[in-house]
Motif scaffolding. Structure first.
Motif, PDB file in Angstrom:
ATOM      1  N   TYR A  40      42.224  44.234 -19.083  1.00  0.00           N
ATOM      2  CA  TYR A  40      41.530  42.969 -18.859  1.00  0.00           C
ATOM      3  C   TYR A  40      40.532  42.758 -19.978  1.00  0.00           C
ATOM      4  CZ  TYR A  40      37.149  45.088 -17.212  1.00  0.00           C
ATOM      5  OH  TYR A  40      35.961  45.773 -17.132  1.00  0.00           O
ATOM      6  N   THR A  41      40.108  41.524 -20.108  1.00  0.00           N
ATOM      7  CA  THR A  41      39.089  41.182 -21.073  1.00  0.00           C
ATOM      8  C   THR A  41      38.031  40.359 -20.368  1.00  0.00           C
ATOM      9  OG1 THR A  41      38.713  40.308 -23.295  1.00  0.00           O
ATOM     10  CG2 THR A  41      40.214  39.065 -21.903  1.00  0.00           C
ATOM     11  N   GLU A  42      36.808  40.457 -20.846  1.00  0.00           N
ATOM     12  CA  GLU A  42      35.711  39.706 -20.258  1.00  0.00           C
ATOM     13  C   GLU A  42      35.105  38.805 -21.317  1.00  0.00           C
ATOM     14  OE1 GLU A  42      32.965  42.062 -18.051  1.00  0.00           O
ATOM     15  OE2 GLU A  42      31.678  40.348 -17.589  1.00  0.00           O
ATOM     16  N   VAL A  43      34.850  37.557 -20.945  1.00  0.00           N
ATOM     17  CA  VAL A  43      34.307  36.568 -21.866  1.00  0.00           C
ATOM     18  C   VAL A  43      33.005  36.027 -21.286  1.00  0.00           C
ATOM     19  CG1 VAL A  43      34.721  34.355 -22.998  1.00  0.00           C
ATOM     20  CG2 VAL A  43      36.631  35.929 -22.613  1.00  0.00           C
ATOM     21  N   ASP A  44      31.942  36.059 -22.079  1.00  0.00           N
ATOM     22  CA  ASP A  44      30.643  35.503 -21.693  1.00  0.00           C
ATOM     23  C   ASP A  44      30.684  34.008 -21.953  1.00  0.00           C
ATOM     24  OD1 ASP A  44      28.006  34.668 -21.443  1.00  0.00           O
ATOM     25  OD2 ASP A  44      27.207  36.106 -22.895  1.00  0.00           O
ATOM     26  N   VAL A  45      30.666  33.198 -20.886  1.00  0.00           N
ATOM     27  CA  VAL A  45      30.756  31.748 -21.058  1.00  0.00           C
ATOM     28  C   VAL A  45      29.558  31.185 -21.794  1.00  0.00           C
ATOM     29  CG1 VAL A  45      32.251  31.425 -19.054  1.00  0.00           C
ATOM     30  CG2 VAL A  45      29.779  31.158 -18.792  1.00  0.00           C
ATOM     31  N   ASP A  46      28.424  31.873 -21.730  1.00  0.00           N
ATOM     32  CA  ASP A  46      27.229  31.374 -22.407  1.00  0.00           C
ATOM     33  C   ASP A  46      27.322  31.502 -23.925  1.00  0.00           C
ATOM     34  OD1 ASP A  46      26.088  30.622 -20.006  1.00  0.00           O
ATOM     35  OD2 ASP A  46      25.059  32.538 -19.749  1.00  0.00           O
ATOM     36  N   GLY A  47      28.317  32.229 -24.413  1.00  0.00           N
ATOM     37  CA  GLY A  47      28.517  32.377 -25.854  1.00  0.00           C
ATOM     38  C   GLY A  47      29.308  31.241 -26.471  1.00  0.00           C
ATOM     39  N   ASP A  48      29.767  30.296 -25.648  1.00  0.00           N
ATOM     40  CA  ASP A  48      30.586  29.192 -26.130  1.00  0.00           C
ATOM     41  C   ASP A  48      30.244  27.954 -25.305  1.00  0.00           C
ATOM     42  OD1 ASP A  48      32.929  27.339 -25.956  1.00  0.00           O
ATOM     43  OD2 ASP A  48      33.905  28.813 -27.249  1.00  0.00           O
ATOM     44  N   ALA A  49      29.735  26.923 -25.963  1.00  0.00           N
ATOM     45  CA  ALA A  49      29.270  25.728 -25.254  1.00  0.00           C
ATOM     46  C   ALA A  49      30.372  25.082 -24.412  1.00  0.00           C
ATOM     47  CB  ALA A  49      28.693  24.715 -26.241  1.00  0.00           C
ATOM     48  N   ALA A  50      31.600  25.054 -24.927  1.00  0.00           N
ATOM     49  CA  ALA A  50      32.697  24.441 -24.183  1.00  0.00           C
ATOM     50  C   ALA A  50      33.016  25.240 -22.928  1.00  0.00           C
ATOM     51  CB  ALA A  50      33.936  24.314 -25.067  1.00  0.00           C
ATOM     52  N   LEU A  51      33.015  26.565 -23.041  1.00  0.00           N
ATOM     53  CA  LEU A  51      33.269  27.408 -21.860  1.00  0.00           C
ATOM     54  C   LEU A  51      32.141  27.275 -20.846  1.00  0.00           C
ATOM     55  CD1 LEU A  51      34.666  30.699 -23.438  1.00  0.00           C
ATOM     56  CD2 LEU A  51      35.944  28.904 -22.232  1.00  0.00           C
ATOM     57  N   ALA A  52      30.909  27.200 -21.333  1.00  0.00           N
ATOM     58  CA  ALA A  52      29.763  27.045 -20.436  1.00  0.00           C
ATOM     59  C   ALA A  52      29.863  25.734 -19.662  1.00  0.00           C
ATOM     60  CB  ALA A  52      28.458  27.116 -21.211  1.00  0.00           C
ATOM     61  N   ARG A  53      30.290  24.661 -20.337  1.00  0.00           N
ATOM     62  CA  ARG A  53      30.465  23.377 -19.642  1.00  0.00           C
ATOM     63  C   ARG A  53      31.598  23.452 -18.632  1.00  0.00           C
ATOM     64  NH1 ARG A  53      29.447  21.426 -24.742  1.00  0.00           N
ATOM     65  NH2 ARG A  53      31.654  21.224 -25.200  1.00  0.00           N
ATOM     66  N   ARG A  54      32.702  24.082 -19.016  1.00  0.00           N
ATOM     67  CA  ARG A  54      33.899  24.121 -18.163  1.00  0.00           C
ATOM     68  C   ARG A  54      33.729  25.047 -16.963  1.00  0.00           C
ATOM     69  NH1 ARG A  54      36.892  24.089 -14.732  1.00  0.00           N
ATOM     70  NH2 ARG A  54      39.122  24.340 -14.718  1.00  0.00           N
ATOM     71  N   TYR A  55      33.187  26.248 -17.174  1.00  0.00           N
ATOM     72  CA  TYR A  55      33.164  27.259 -16.116  1.00  0.00           C
ATOM     73  C   TYR A  55      31.770  27.620 -15.631  1.00  0.00           C
ATOM     74  CZ  TYR A  55      37.934  27.861 -17.731  1.00  0.00           C
ATOM     75  OH  TYR A  55      39.239  27.639 -18.090  1.00  0.00           O
ATOM     76  N   GLY A  56      30.737  27.017 -16.201  1.00  0.00           N
ATOM     77  CA  GLY A  56      29.366  27.415 -15.916  1.00  0.00           C
ATOM     78  C   GLY A  56      28.987  27.436 -14.446  1.00  0.00           C
ATOM     79  N   GLU A  57      29.491  26.488 -13.662  1.00  0.00           N
ATOM     80  CA  GLU A  57      29.150  26.425 -12.234  1.00  0.00           C
ATOM     81  C   GLU A  57      30.114  27.214 -11.364  1.00  0.00           C
ATOM     82  OE1 GLU A  57      26.312  25.032 -11.130  1.00  0.00           O
ATOM     83  OE2 GLU A  57      25.878  24.685 -13.242  1.00  0.00           O
ATOM     84  N   GLU A  58      31.179  27.753 -11.956  1.00  0.00           N
ATOM     85  CA  GLU A  58      32.199  28.450 -11.180  1.00  0.00           C
ATOM     86  C   GLU A  58      32.251  29.949 -11.438  1.00  0.00           C
ATOM     87  OE1 GLU A  58      35.905  26.504 -12.023  1.00  0.00           O
ATOM     88  OE2 GLU A  58      35.377  24.746 -10.845  1.00  0.00           O
ATOM     89  N   VAL A  59      31.474  30.454 -12.399  1.00  0.00           N
ATOM     90  CA  VAL A  59      31.582  31.879 -12.737  1.00  0.00           C
ATOM     91  C   VAL A  59      31.243  32.740 -11.528  1.00  0.00           C
ATOM     92  CG1 VAL A  59      31.192  31.633 -15.204  1.00  0.00           C
ATOM     93  CG2 VAL A  59      29.252  32.046 -13.693  1.00  0.00           C
ATOM     94  N   PRO A  60      31.914  33.836 -11.421  1.00  0.00           N
ATOM     95  CA  PRO A  60      32.984  34.335 -12.284  1.00  0.00           C
ATOM     96  C   PRO A  60      34.301  33.603 -12.025  1.00  0.00           C
ATOM     97  CG  PRO A  60      32.713  35.812 -10.440  1.00  0.00           C
ATOM     98  CD  PRO A  60      31.632  34.757 -10.314  1.00  0.00           C
ATOM     99  N   VAL A  61      35.062  33.441 -13.091  1.00  0.00           N
ATOM    100  CA  VAL A  61      36.384  32.829 -13.006  1.00  0.00           C
ATOM    101  C   VAL A  61      37.373  33.848 -13.554  1.00  0.00           C
ATOM    102  CG1 VAL A  61      37.852  30.924 -13.757  1.00  0.00           C
ATOM    103  CG2 VAL A  61      35.414  30.528 -13.355  1.00  0.00           C
ATOM    104  N   THR A  62      38.460  34.075 -12.835  1.00  0.00           N
ATOM    105  CA  THR A  62      39.478  35.002 -13.317  1.00  0.00           C
ATOM    106  C   THR A  62      40.762  34.247 -13.617  1.00  0.00           C
ATOM    107  OG1 THR A  62      40.093  35.539 -11.037  1.00  0.00           O
ATOM    108  CG2 THR A  62      38.623  37.063 -12.154  1.00  0.00           C
ATOM    109  N   PHE A  63      41.408  34.682 -14.688  1.00  0.00           N
ATOM    110  CA  PHE A  63      42.722  34.186 -15.071  1.00  0.00           C
ATOM    111  C   PHE A  63      43.676  35.374 -15.070  1.00  0.00           C
ATOM    112  CE2 PHE A  63      40.514  30.514 -16.290  1.00  0.00           C
ATOM    113  CZ  PHE A  63      41.400  29.509 -16.668  1.00  0.00           C
ATOM    114  N   VAL A  64      44.902  35.151 -14.648  1.00  0.00           N
ATOM    115  CA  VAL A  64      45.957  36.158 -14.720  1.00  0.00           C
ATOM    116  C   VAL A  64      47.109  35.533 -15.493  1.00  0.00           C
ATOM    117  CG1 VAL A  64      47.615  37.551 -13.435  1.00  0.00           C
ATOM    118  CG2 VAL A  64      45.290  37.257 -12.549  1.00  0.00           C
ATOM    119  N   ASP A  65      47.518  36.203 -16.547  1.00  0.00           N
ATOM    120  CA  ASP A  65      48.610  35.719 -17.394  1.00  0.00           C
ATOM    121  C   ASP A  65      48.387  34.279 -17.842  1.00  0.00           C
ATOM    122  OD1 ASP A  65      49.918  38.199 -17.214  1.00  0.00           O
ATOM    123  OD2 ASP A  65      50.993  37.591 -15.403  1.00  0.00           O
TER     124      ASP A  65
END
Length: 92
Positions: A40-65
């Motif tokens: 698995y890999t872990e991504v800090d949404v705060d390190g990317d403005a687009a990710l922070a906007r997309r997932y900021g209120e839903e973290v943690p978010v998991t993706f599989v495949d």
């Protein structure tokens, strides 16, 4: 991104520092991936403005495949099934 485990990561955990739900999700992801020999890999949404906007209120978010699997909480049984682990009954 921080890959953990062997092979190409099948699970991605989007999280942020200081998030207690992220800490709980990480433990579940670590346990299930270790049990099944998956990476698995872990991504800090705060390190990317687009990710922070997309997932900021839903973290943690998991993706599989590459597909969104869960947010806020990770159920180990559902994650195991999505990865085709023991007890999987036709996928998630």
């Amino acid at each position: 991104m921080t890959p953990v485990g062997r092979g190409a990561p099948r699970v991605t955990l989007y999280s942020r520092p200081g998030c207690h739900l992220c800490d709980e999700a990480r433990l579940v992801v670590e346990q299930v991936c270790a049990e099944l020999g998956e990476a698995y890999t872990e991504v800090d949404v705060d390190g990317d403005a687009a990710l922070a906007r997309r997932y900021g209120e839903e973290v943690p978010v998991t993706f599989v495949d590459g597909r969104q699997h869960d947010f806020w909480r990770v159920d180990p049984t559902r994650l195991r099934a999505a990865l085709g682990g023991p007890g999987a009954s036709g996928g998630a």
